[in-house]
Design an enzyme around this catalytic site. Structure first.
Site, mmCIF file in Angstrom:
data_model
loop_
_atom_site.group_PDB
_atom_site.id
_atom_site.type_symbol
_atom_site.label_atom_id
_atom_site.label_comp_id
_atom_site.label_asym_id
_atom_site.label_seq_id
_atom_site.Cartn_x
_atom_site.Cartn_y
_atom_site.Cartn_z
ATOM 1 N N PRO A 203 0.824 -1.206 0.000
ATOM 2 C CA PRO A 203 0.000 0.000 0.000
ATOM 3 C C PRO A 203 0.860 1.258 0.000
ATOM 4 O O PRO A 203 2.039 1.202 0.360
ATOM 5 C CB PRO A 203 -0.788 -0.096 1.315
ATOM 6 C CG PRO A 203 -0.531 -1.435 1.869
ATOM 7 C CD PRO A 203 0.667 -2.001 1.218
ATOM 8 N N PRO A 204 0.273 2.378 -0.410
ATOM 9 C CA PRO A 204 1.048 3.623 -0.450
ATOM 10 C C PRO A 204 1.543 4.028 0.936
ATOM 11 O O PRO A 204 0.887 3.767 1.939
ATOM 12 C CB PRO A 204 0.053 4.655 -0.983
ATOM 13 C CG PRO A 204 -1.253 4.012 -1.096
ATOM 14 C CD PRO A 204 -1.103 2.554 -0.889
ATOM 15 N N THR A 206 4.082 2.948 2.648
ATOM 16 C CA THR A 206 4.660 1.948 3.540
ATOM 17 C C THR A 206 6.184 1.964 3.480
ATOM 18 O O THR A 206 6.830 1.163 4.145
ATOM 19 C CB THR A 206 4.152 0.527 3.188
ATOM 20 O OG1 THR A 206 4.160 0.396 1.771
ATOM 21 C CG2 THR A 206 2.765 0.311 3.717
ATOM 22 N N LYS A 208 8.220 2.132 0.392
ATOM 23 C CA LYS A 208 8.855 1.465 -0.744
ATOM 24 C C LYS A 208 9.954 2.355 -1.340
ATOM 25 O O LYS A 208 11.064 1.892 -1.580
ATOM 26 C CB LYS A 208 7.797 1.124 -1.801
ATOM 27 C CG LYS A 208 6.754 0.156 -1.272
ATOM 28 C CD LYS A 208 5.734 -0.231 -2.303
ATOM 29 C CE LYS A 208 4.802 0.896 -2.688
ATOM 30 N NZ LYS A 208 3.933 1.375 -1.602
ATOM 31 N N GLU A 424 -24.869 9.849 17.698
ATOM 32 C CA GLU A 424 -23.511 9.390 18.023
ATOM 33 C C GLU A 424 -23.506 8.493 19.254
ATOM 34 O O GLU A 424 -22.768 7.507 19.321
ATOM 35 C CB GLU A 424 -22.569 10.581 18.236
ATOM 36 C CG GLU A 424 -22.378 11.473 17.015
ATOM 37 C CD GLU A 424 -22.011 10.713 15.757
ATOM 38 O OE1 GLU A 424 -21.406 9.627 15.851
ATOM 39 O OE2 GLU A 424 -22.354 11.206 14.663
ATOM 40 N N HIS A 427 -24.322 4.978 18.234
ATOM 41 C CA HIS A 427 -23.146 4.226 17.751
ATOM 42 C C HIS A 427 -22.265 3.809 18.925
ATOM 43 O O HIS A 427 -21.871 2.645 19.048
ATOM 44 C CB HIS A 427 -22.285 5.106 16.828
ATOM 45 C CG HIS A 427 -22.865 5.362 15.475
ATOM 46 N ND1 HIS A 427 -23.255 4.351 14.640
ATOM 47 C CD2 HIS A 427 -23.102 6.525 14.805
ATOM 48 C CE1 HIS A 427 -23.712 4.880 13.504
ATOM 49 N NE2 HIS A 427 -23.637 6.207 13.591
ATOM 50 N N ASP A 505 -23.837 5.743 6.791
ATOM 51 C CA ASP A 505 -23.871 4.466 7.509
ATOM 52 C C ASP A 505 -24.547 3.400 6.645
ATOM 53 O O ASP A 505 -24.084 2.262 6.559
ATOM 54 C CB ASP A 505 -24.660 4.608 8.819
ATOM 55 C CG ASP A 505 -24.044 5.647 9.745
ATOM 56 O OD1 ASP A 505 -22.830 5.883 9.625
ATOM 57 O OD2 ASP A 505 -24.786 6.205 10.577
HETATM 58 P P1 ADP Z 1 5.799 4.607 -0.688
HETATM 59 O O1 ADP Z 1 6.886 4.724 -1.679
HETATM 60 O O2 ADP Z 1 5.623 3.211 -0.186
HETATM 61 O O3 ADP Z 1 4.496 5.191 -1.102
HETATM 62 P P2 ADP Z 1 7.497 6.309 0.831
HETATM 63 O O4 ADP Z 1 8.703 5.486 0.887
HETATM 64 O O5 ADP Z 1 7.491 7.419 -0.155
HETATM 65 O O6 ADP Z 1 6.220 5.429 0.600
HETATM 66 O O7 ADP Z 1 7.211 6.882 2.279
HETATM 67 C C1 ADP Z 1 6.925 8.239 2.521
HETATM 68 C C2 ADP Z 1 7.531 8.689 3.834
HETATM 69 O O8 ADP Z 1 6.951 7.990 4.921
HETATM 70 C C3 ADP Z 1 9.006 8.392 3.942
HETATM 71 O O9 ADP Z 1 9.754 9.420 3.412
HETATM 72 C C4 ADP Z 1 9.213 8.238 5.424
HETATM 73 O O10 ADP Z 1 9.380 9.486 6.050
HETATM 74 C C5 ADP Z 1 7.913 7.668 5.900
HETATM 75 N N1 ADP Z 1 7.982 6.201 6.029
HETATM 76 C C6 ADP Z 1 7.250 5.303 5.343
HETATM 77 N N2 ADP Z 1 7.539 4.047 5.710
HETATM 78 C C7 ADP Z 1 8.500 4.135 6.646
HETATM 79 C C8 ADP Z 1 9.230 3.159 7.392
HETATM 80 N N3 ADP Z 1 9.007 1.870 7.245
HETATM 81 N N4 ADP Z 1 10.143 3.608 8.265
HETATM 82 C C9 ADP Z 1 10.358 4.926 8.421
HETATM 83 N N5 ADP Z 1 9.718 5.880 7.735
HETATM 84 C C10 ADP Z 1 8.782 5.512 6.858
#
Ligand code: ADP
Length: 628
Positions: A203-204, A206, A208, A424, A427, A505
């Site tokens: 996922p975004p 994380t 990568k 609320e 819920h 909901d």
């Molecule tokens: P992706 O490429 O998976 O979308 P990014 O690598 O661009 O994500 O992450 C964006 C920012 O989030 C990084 O620059 C960092 O600051 C933070 N971040 C994300 N994952 C980590 C991690 N596992 N450890 C430390 N910082 C992280």
């Protein structure tokens, strides 16, 4: 010399026509004779001098309309004459002064040439400016085909593996890539082929990109990064040439790392989508495949690519020799989140009271980027409050801001506020009463931007989140909690006074019910998957191939089941709330005064009430948490 001057002066001054005083003309003459520049005799004086025989000869320059007179005393003087001057000619002829005409055609020509040359030069200069301008534009156009990878600037602080936290498995796998780059001989001597491509799937946010940077940083090699969408332009063929250019640049700097983010933008299955796909994208993908085949296995260029949709990638990309490694980068678990928070807290002053482990527990489902953002928002709030350390309050406010958006002005209208409070509390109360539901974090009436009047926030169960396994009981509890708002309105205001506030909901309830029936086999229709995962990426493909996997009759039964599940949940919610009207009133009063009740305080209030009415409830046969 002085004698000639006086002589000439005498001659000039003796004439009655001369309007000048003797001294003046002496001055004039002297400059003219000495310096030999400019006429210093008037026209009539010249005629007289000629008649007197003082002039030795005359040279006429018709083009300059000037006559040069050499005087007998050795001086020379230039006098302006009329165009086509007959009088001068006649006077000279009469006095027998030789008069020659200077042929200044060449001079005129030269002057003309110079003037024309200047004009031409000016034209050329203007033309050059124009050409340069258009060349710049053309350059831009031609430069389309060139890639603009972001290259890690030299001397910039390199990212290290220690900066990446919470994704230990991915890190371990990628450690090997560093060795490939640093000591390729170790592998090549035993005949191993170093992988050309590594695909990072997750996922975004994380980490990568961060991982890819860390590999480059650890191996000390250049890092080229580009988003796949940057390849694709309006014009066909540009993407392909950009791919070529990127690989050319990278090969020149080998060993190095090329990182392509969101590779699914070009790497999607070919021939998919409405109209059979996109030519430009396919050409770009083909070029990418060709380039990957083209570079030598051990050339030192390693291609890393990131995506969150590995399932949509073209099979050709995934075959060995291209992206032959696939590494999953998942959302971090609680421990991972704590580690990530620690990494980002290294550079920020945290108050001693802040326990990062608690904050890791309060942020289930957060990615690394979300956690980095949380600490950053907290730091901004701390600075705004002119405090020197980030405390729990700042973190809490930052969390709220990230998850719910900015706060809006508090509600004034008390009738509306009361209705929202009941909704609320509905819920929140069901979250507390349903044993399978998520834990209540807080319920608040502080409105948020975007028309949210208040909210009851729950904390997803860590175990469920980590395992990814969702039980039927959990989903049922979610339905009951989701319908708690509508149920509370029903109980308090009656069926005709319910509001549309539950629309969101209801949407969620319908989605969950449908998935329970058609995908998970949680209904009386039996253990059959009637629908697939609705990935919107292949909207076109699914749409074109859409054919129901079930009969019309089954379709009707699905609809009936969905309705039944939702109705059961609503009935259950009403059943749980109706006997607790008193408790609801009490909680609403409190919520209106305090605006926010934390999860623990809320549970205490409920427990206290339940304790006092337990015998009654048992007698009525309504137990807290009885499931539908
Ligand atoms: P992706 O490429 O998976 O979308 P990014 O690598 O661009 O994500 O992450 C964006 C920012 O989030 C990084 O620059 C960092 O600051 C933070 N971040 C994300 N994952 C980590 C991690 N596992 N450890 C430390 N910082 C992280």
């Amino acid at each position: 010399m002085s004698s000639s001057v006086s002589e000439a002066t005498g001659a000039a001054s003796s004439k009655p026509e001369s309007p000048q005083k003797p001294a003046d003309s002496a001055d004039q003459r002297s400059t003219g004779l000495l310096g030999n520049q400019g006429p210093s005799l008037s026209y009539s004086q010249l005629l007289q001098e000629i008649e007197k025989g003082e002039v030795k000869d005359l040279v006429l320059s018709p083009a300059r309309r000037e006559v040069q007179a050499r005087l007998r005393d050795g001086g020379s003087v230039a006098v302006a004459v009329f165009n086509n001057d007959q009088l001068l000619l006649r006077t000279a002829e009469k006095a027998r002064v030789p008069l020659s005409v200077r042929d200044d055609r060449s001079e005129a020509m030269l002057a003309g040439l110079v003037a024309n040359g200047l004009l031409v030069l000016l034209l050329f200069a203007a033309l050059a400016v124009l050409i340069r301008r258009s060349a710049q534009v053309a350059n831009k156009a031609m430069g389309f085909g060139r890639s603009q990878p972001r290259i890690q600037p030299e001397g910039a602080p390199a990212v290290r593996f220690e900066d990446v936290a919470g994704i230990a498995e991915a890190k371990e796998e990628l450690q090997e890539v560093v060795t490939f780059l640093k000591e390729p001989e170790r592998f090549t001597t035993v005949g191993a082929r170093i992988p050309k491509g590594v695909l990072l799937v997750g996922p975004p946010g994380t980490g990568k990109t961060l991982l890819a940077r860390a590999i480059a940083g650890e191996a000390g090699v250049p890092f080229f990064s580009m988003a796949a969408s940057e390849f694709v332009e309006l014009f066909v063929g540009v993407g392909a040439s950009r791919v070529r250019d990127l690989f050319r640049k990278a090969k020149a700097k080998a060993p190095c790392i090329i990182f392509i983010d969101e590779i699914d933008a070009v790497g999607r299955q070919r021939g998919a989508g409405i109209g059979g796909g996109n030519d430009e994208r396919e050409q770009t993908l083909n070029q990418l495949l060709t380039e990957m085949d083209g570079f030598e296995p051990n050339s030192g260029v390693i291609l890393l690519a990131a995506t969150n949709r590995a399932d949509v990638l073209d099979a050709a990309l995934m075959r060995p020799g291209r992206f032959d490694r696939r590494i999953h980068v998942d959302l971090p678990d609680r421990r991972g989140r704590e580690e990530i928070l620690s990494v980002h807290a290294r550079t920020r002053p945290l108050a001693d009271t802040v326990n990062l482990s608690d904050w890791a527990s309060r942020t289930p489902g957060f990615s690394g980027a979300d956690l980095a953002n949380l600490l950053n928002e907290a730091a901004i709030l701390t600075a705004r409050r002119e405090q020197s350390q980030i405390n729990d309050q700042a973190l809490s406010d930052a969390l709220e801001r990230i998850t719910m958006g900015l706060t809006a002005a508090p509600l004034q209208d008390s009738a509306k506020k009361r209705l929202i409070a009941y909704h609320e509390v509905g819920h929140a109360l069901l979250t507390t009463l349903e044993p399978h539901a998520d834990k209540l974090d807080k319920v608040t009436l502080l409105p948020r931007a975007g028309g949210i009047g208040g909210f009851a926030r729950t904390m997803p169960d860590e175990e469920i989140l980590d395992s990814g396994l969702i039980s039927k009981a959990y989903l049922r509890a979610r339905l009951v909690v989701a319908l708690g708002g509508r149920a509370a309105e029903l109980v308090v205001y009656g069926p005709s006074e319910v509001t549309q506030g539950a629309a969101g909901d209801l949407e969620m309830v319908t989605r969950i019910c449908r998935e329970m029936v058609t995908r998970y086999g949680f209904s009386s229709l039996g253990p059959v998957a009637l629908e697939g995962d609705h990935g919107e990426v292949f909207l076109g493909r699914d749409w074109l191939r859409q054919e129901p996997h079930y009969s019309r009759e089954t379709g009707n039964r699905i609809d009936a089941q969905v309705r039944q599940l939702a109705q059961n949940a609503l009935d259950q919610a009403v059943r749980l709330l109706r006997p607790r009207r008193e408790l609801m009133d009490e909680l609403v009063e409190r919520l209106i005064v305090e605006e926010t009740i934390e999860g623990d305080a809320f549970r205490q209030l409920v427990e206290h009430f339940e304790g006092s009415r337990q015998p009654q409830a048992v007698a009525a046969g309504v137990g807290a948490g009885a499931s539908a």
